[in-house]
Write a protein that holds these residues in place. Structure first.
Motif, short mmCIF file in Angstrom:
data_model
loop_
_atom_site.label_atom_id
_atom_site.label_comp_id
_atom_site.label_asym_id
_atom_site.label_seq_id
_atom_site.Cartn_x
_atom_site.Cartn_y
_atom_site.Cartn_z
N LEU A 1 1.60 1.38 1.96
CA LEU A 1 2.90 1.84 2.44
C LEU A 1 3.96 0.84 2.03
CD1 LEU A 1 4.64 3.77 4.13
CD2 LEU A 1 4.10 2.36 6.14
N HIS B 1 7.48 1.94 1.80
CA HIS B 1 8.79 2.41 2.26
C HIS B 1 9.36 1.46 3.32
CE1 HIS B 1 12.04 5.17 2.92
NE2 HIS B 1 11.82 5.15 4.22
N TYR C 1 -3.59 -3.33 2.46
CA TYR C 1 -4.22 -2.38 1.54
C TYR C 1 -5.48 -1.84 2.21
CZ TYR C 1 -6.31 -0.47 -2.72
OH TYR C 1 -6.87 0.37 -3.66
N THR C 2 -5.54 -0.54 2.41
CA THR C 2 -6.56 0.05 3.29
C THR C 2 -7.86 0.42 2.59
OG1 THR C 2 -5.62 2.28 3.02
CG2 THR C 2 -4.78 0.94 4.83
N VAL D 1 0.45 4.40 -3.22
CA VAL D 1 1.39 5.03 -2.28
C VAL D 1 1.14 6.53 -2.22
CG1 VAL D 1 3.83 5.60 -1.92
CG2 VAL D 1 3.17 3.25 -2.46
N GLU D 2 0.92 7.15 -3.36
CA GLU D 2 0.67 8.59 -3.38
C GLU D 2 -0.62 8.95 -2.66
OE1 GLU D 2 0.74 9.71 -7.48
OE2 GLU D 2 2.94 9.84 -7.57
N SER D 3 -1.62 8.07 -2.69
CA SER D 3 -2.90 8.32 -2.03
C SER D 3 -2.93 7.76 -0.60
CB SER D 3 -4.04 7.73 -2.84
OG SER D 3 -3.87 6.33 -3.03
N SER D 4 -1.77 7.25 -0.13
CA SER D 4 -1.62 6.76 1.26
C SER D 4 -2.53 5.58 1.58
CB SER D 4 -1.87 7.90 2.26
OG SER D 4 -0.95 8.96 2.06
N THR D 5 -2.86 4.77 0.58
CA THR D 5 -3.63 3.55 0.82
C THR D 5 -2.73 2.32 0.87
OG1 THR D 5 -4.09 3.32 -1.55
CG2 THR D 5 -5.72 4.49 -0.21
#
Length: 273
Positions: free
Chosen positions: A105, A107, A17-18, A99-103
């Motif tokens: 992944l 997939h 988690y970024t 996921v939508e905010s790219s923090t």
């Protein structure tokens, strides 16, 4: 309290988690912070769910999810997974938002959900592209399978969802641990001291060094939560995700959201992030 608060408020990235989260170093200090800041007892429970209903309808990942519930099962001692709780909705929508905010992944990632209950969290993870194994005790699997079959398409879905029996504290199926999951998800799993001990035993066996645990919980019993944190920080780096990073429409002062990773064994007293 001031010294403890300074430690707890240290921001670090934990696992995959970024977003930096508040590091939990002291369980009693964390309890004081949670109850002082969020004041959970002043808010009504179950504001995101209706446990008397036979079905919870919620939009996620471009789908209308219909999660069946079994309110009548709640009369059985120890049964909490027959209906949805706010913490499950919070975690499911947090995954979508992250996921939508790219923090985050998901997939193609291997995901294991513990105490899946009605299965909303695992279904959302599958719709976000993960290969999800949803687990619970044998008497909960019928409802869980029904919800997975109804909400995760066999064809056309980005990810997949399968259901397996898992009892915390017992030996794990090798398929769950080889390879270790990329993520472990759990909501509303901290409800008794016995459950905490078995849950942590399972997390220690299940998680590899690259596994990220995302755990949400209802703020009900401060003593049981403190017991969980006290044991967890011995083996895991524990961080609390601030509500500003949750889905903006799905927040609750009665819920906490934690992210955990295993501590390296040789440096367990000096965590590396």
């Amino acid at each position: 309290m001031d010294g403890h608060a300074e430690e707890v408020d240290e921001l670090v990235e934990v696992g995959s988690y970024t977003v930096p989260v508040s590091l939990v170093r002291d369980s009693s200090a964390e309890i004081l912070i949670l109850w002082a800041i969020q004041q959970p007892t002043l808010s009504k429970p179950n504001t995101l769910v209706c446990q008397a209903s036979l079905q919870l309808n919620i939009d996620a990942c471009g789908h209308r999810l219909c999660i069946s519930q079994s309110p009548s099962s709640m009369s059985k001692p120890g049964v909490t997974g027959a209906v949805m709780w706010d913490s499950g909705v919070v975690l499911a929508k947090f995954l979508e938002h992250a996921v939508e905010s790219s923090t985050l992944l998901l997939h193609s990632k291997k995901v294991v959900e513990l105490g899946s209950g009605c299965g909303l969290v695992g279904c959302v993870a599958a719709l976000l592209g993960a290969q999800v194994v949803l687990t619970d005790m044998s008497d909960r699997l019928r409802l869980l399978r029904k919800n997975v079959e109804a909400n995760v398409p066999v064809h056309g879905a980005r990810g997949s969802a399968t259901v397996h029996e898992l009892v915390w504290g017992e030996d794990l199926d090798p398929d769950l641990t080889n390879p270790p999951p990329d993520y472990v998800l759990a909501s509303d799993v901290i409800y008794s001291e016995g459950a905490v001990t078995d849950l942590l035993a399972t997390l220690r066996e299940l998680c590899g060094m690259q596994t990220t645990i995302l755990l949400s919980g209802e703020l009900r019993n401060d003593a049981i939560l403190e017991h969980f944190l006290d044991l967890a920080i011995k083996d895991f780096v524990v961080g609390r995700v601030d509500q500003e990073h949750w889905h903006p429409d799905y927040r609750s002062t009665r819920v906490m959201l934690l992210v955990l990773v295993r501590k390296p064994e040789q440096t367990s007293d000096h965590p590396i992030f």
